[in-house]
Design an enzyme around this catalytic site. Sequence first.
Site, PDB file in Angstrom:
ATOM      1  N   LYS A 192      -3.096   1.563 -14.761  1.00  0.00           N
ATOM      2  CA  LYS A 192      -2.120   2.582 -15.133  1.00  0.00           C
ATOM      3  C   LYS A 192      -0.934   1.969 -15.861  1.00  0.00           C
ATOM      4  O   LYS A 192      -0.511   2.448 -16.908  1.00  0.00           O
ATOM      5  CB  LYS A 192      -1.660   3.329 -13.879  1.00  0.00           C
ATOM      6  N   GLU A 235      -3.907  -8.334 -10.146  1.00  0.00           N
ATOM      7  CA  GLU A 235      -5.330  -8.622  -9.986  1.00  0.00           C
ATOM      8  C   GLU A 235      -6.120  -8.215 -11.225  1.00  0.00           C
ATOM      9  O   GLU A 235      -6.993  -8.960 -11.698  1.00  0.00           O
ATOM     10  CB  GLU A 235      -5.885  -7.884  -8.760  1.00  0.00           C
ATOM     11  N   GLY A 273      -3.282   7.225  -9.249  1.00  0.00           N
ATOM     12  CA  GLY A 273      -4.437   6.343  -9.331  1.00  0.00           C
ATOM     13  C   GLY A 273      -5.636   6.818  -8.531  1.00  0.00           C
ATOM     14  O   GLY A 273      -6.766   6.855  -9.027  1.00  0.00           O
ATOM     15  N   ARG A 274      -5.408   7.210  -7.289  1.00  0.00           N
ATOM     16  CA  ARG A 274      -6.533   7.605  -6.437  1.00  0.00           C
ATOM     17  C   ARG A 274      -7.038   9.004  -6.753  1.00  0.00           C
ATOM     18  O   ARG A 274      -7.999   9.467  -6.127  1.00  0.00           O
ATOM     19  CB  ARG A 274      -6.142   7.468  -4.967  1.00  0.00           C
ATOM     20  N   GLU A 279      -3.841   5.906   1.865  1.00  0.00           N
ATOM     21  CA  GLU A 279      -2.756   5.599   0.940  1.00  0.00           C
ATOM     22  C   GLU A 279      -1.903   6.835   0.680  1.00  0.00           C
ATOM     23  O   GLU A 279      -0.691   6.741   0.481  1.00  0.00           O
ATOM     24  CB  GLU A 279      -3.306   5.045  -0.379  1.00  0.00           C
ATOM     25  N   HIS A 289     -26.661   2.085  13.947  1.00  0.00           N
ATOM     26  CA  HIS A 289     -26.997   0.786  14.522  1.00  0.00           C
ATOM     27  C   HIS A 289     -25.804  -0.162  14.484  1.00  0.00           C
ATOM     28  O   HIS A 289     -25.971  -1.381  14.588  1.00  0.00           O
ATOM     29  CB  HIS A 289     -28.187   0.189  13.785  1.00  0.00           C
ATOM     30  N   LYS A 304       2.961  -6.791  -3.260  1.00  0.00           N
ATOM     31  CA  LYS A 304       2.847  -7.274  -4.641  1.00  0.00           C
ATOM     32  C   LYS A 304       4.059  -8.121  -5.021  1.00  0.00           C
ATOM     33  O   LYS A 304       3.938  -9.179  -5.654  1.00  0.00           O
ATOM     34  CB  LYS A 304       2.726  -6.089  -5.602  1.00  0.00           C
TER      35      LYS A 304
END
Length: 536
Positions: free
Chosen positions: A204, A210, A262-263, A348, A379, A505
């Site tokens: 964005k 990263e 973003g999400r 978030e 399981h 960050k």
Amino acid sequence: MTDATAAAWDALKVVATRDAGGRIADRFAAEPDRLARMTVEAAGLTLDLSKQAWSLEGMQAALDLARAADVAGRRAALFAGEAVNGTEGRAVLHPALRAPDGADFRALGEPVSGEVQAVRAAMADYAAAVRSGAATGATGRAFRAVVHVGIGGSDLGPRLVWDALRPLEPAIDLRFVANIDPRDMAEALTGLDPETTLVIVVSKTFTTQETLANAQAARAWLAAGLKGAAIAPHFIGVTAAPDRAEAFGCGRTFAFRDWVGGRYSLWSAVSLSCAIGLGWEVFQGLLDGAAAMDGHFLTAPLEGNAPVLLALAQVYNVDGRGRRARTVAPYAHALRRLPAFLQQLEMESNGKRVTRDGSGVTHGTCPVVFGEPGTNGQHAFFQQIHQGPEVVPAEFVIVARTHGEDSESPLWANALAQMQALMVGKTADQARAEMVAGGMDAAEADRLAPHRAFVGDRPSTAIVMDRITPQSLGALIALYEHKTFVEGVVWDINSFDQWGVELGKVLAKAILNDVAAGAPSAGLDPSTAALMQRLS
């Protein structure tokens, strides 16, 4: 909090306390219309909330709370493009991204639908050009692979879409890189030819540490492989900061605006890689399915509104019954990324400890969300949700046909059985009787009975679809987006900022400066300083 809202909260907790005295399984006889009133059809999905812990009175108390919190008014404000993200002064208009051509969405009064339509058309044209071979790399060869570089909302949504809808033999080899660990990029690039590889960098701000580190690694790989040929045709930027993307070396950029969180951004150019890999018709189907859920959310009465009821069931569990975790089990391999996507979407968005006015919350907010695909989860952690002391509400996403035309009854039968077992349980006396009937000595059956007993009365919700199509996937994701929004309204928190992500960050940059300097800074705590030196 208004007096009416406070009274509605009190009423919910009173009813929830009373509900705790009964069992879910017994409510079907006591409430003959329970199944009908707690089953909702929306945009091709069926939701069955009848195995939830609430009574009909409890569901009504939750609906009264939603009305007191003005869910309908806040919903209208979101779709009207008002500044529902109050800490950043932004509209939140992901529904505009999937609205049909000709819509008239506005962000803080500014028309945006024309811009959305133009970007969508550019995406469709570019996706078609890549798939047909009309758009080529620097040496004139067609692209056969796309590497999608992003993190968080720039990764999880597109990755979910690709995993859910990808053909078994895709025409485009689409790979994702999110982790700053060089191994992630190395795995993604292994076996690819730089001449036929397109890198799409999604950020964005185009400042995410990263993502930029991985983009630099991809750029270096392209430069080495292309041996002096232009890199720009192989590098696409998707960003709200196109100038930064162009300065980085992207040959072309696709923009989105700051009113796209973003999400919530997979409906935008953030999913350009999916549009290329799947084809535009498939991606348009995804948008159409989400738009159908938008229409349902906007128009259905609260008592028959799928996102509203799904949200209120969680509010009831968290605040009425003190249940601080929820598991999501998609019974479809194609939806294996859904729990990870929901972790970011919900935790978030609603992992907040202050209300919209900055005062501390007086009730629980977002629970911990975790999950695995069924039957894998059976399981693993299902032992805990069946027999552990903590009650963990469960959501089962069930697909009748996951592959081909035949109904996958062995798969969905497991889902139904798990939901039934969670609800009905098994008493120690029942376990003992079964063992004795099977020939076990009575004394041994007495010893083992407590270990084979299940308390039961554990709540679950079923979300059912016939098959995974672009439309049903779009509707499912939009269902969860609106659910998250409704919860934020009821909890009176801002679901659209994420300041908790930012502090780490900032501190990471400071530590990297210390690493470059060769010594911890004076203000660094002893533990962090020692760990830094150990790792350097």
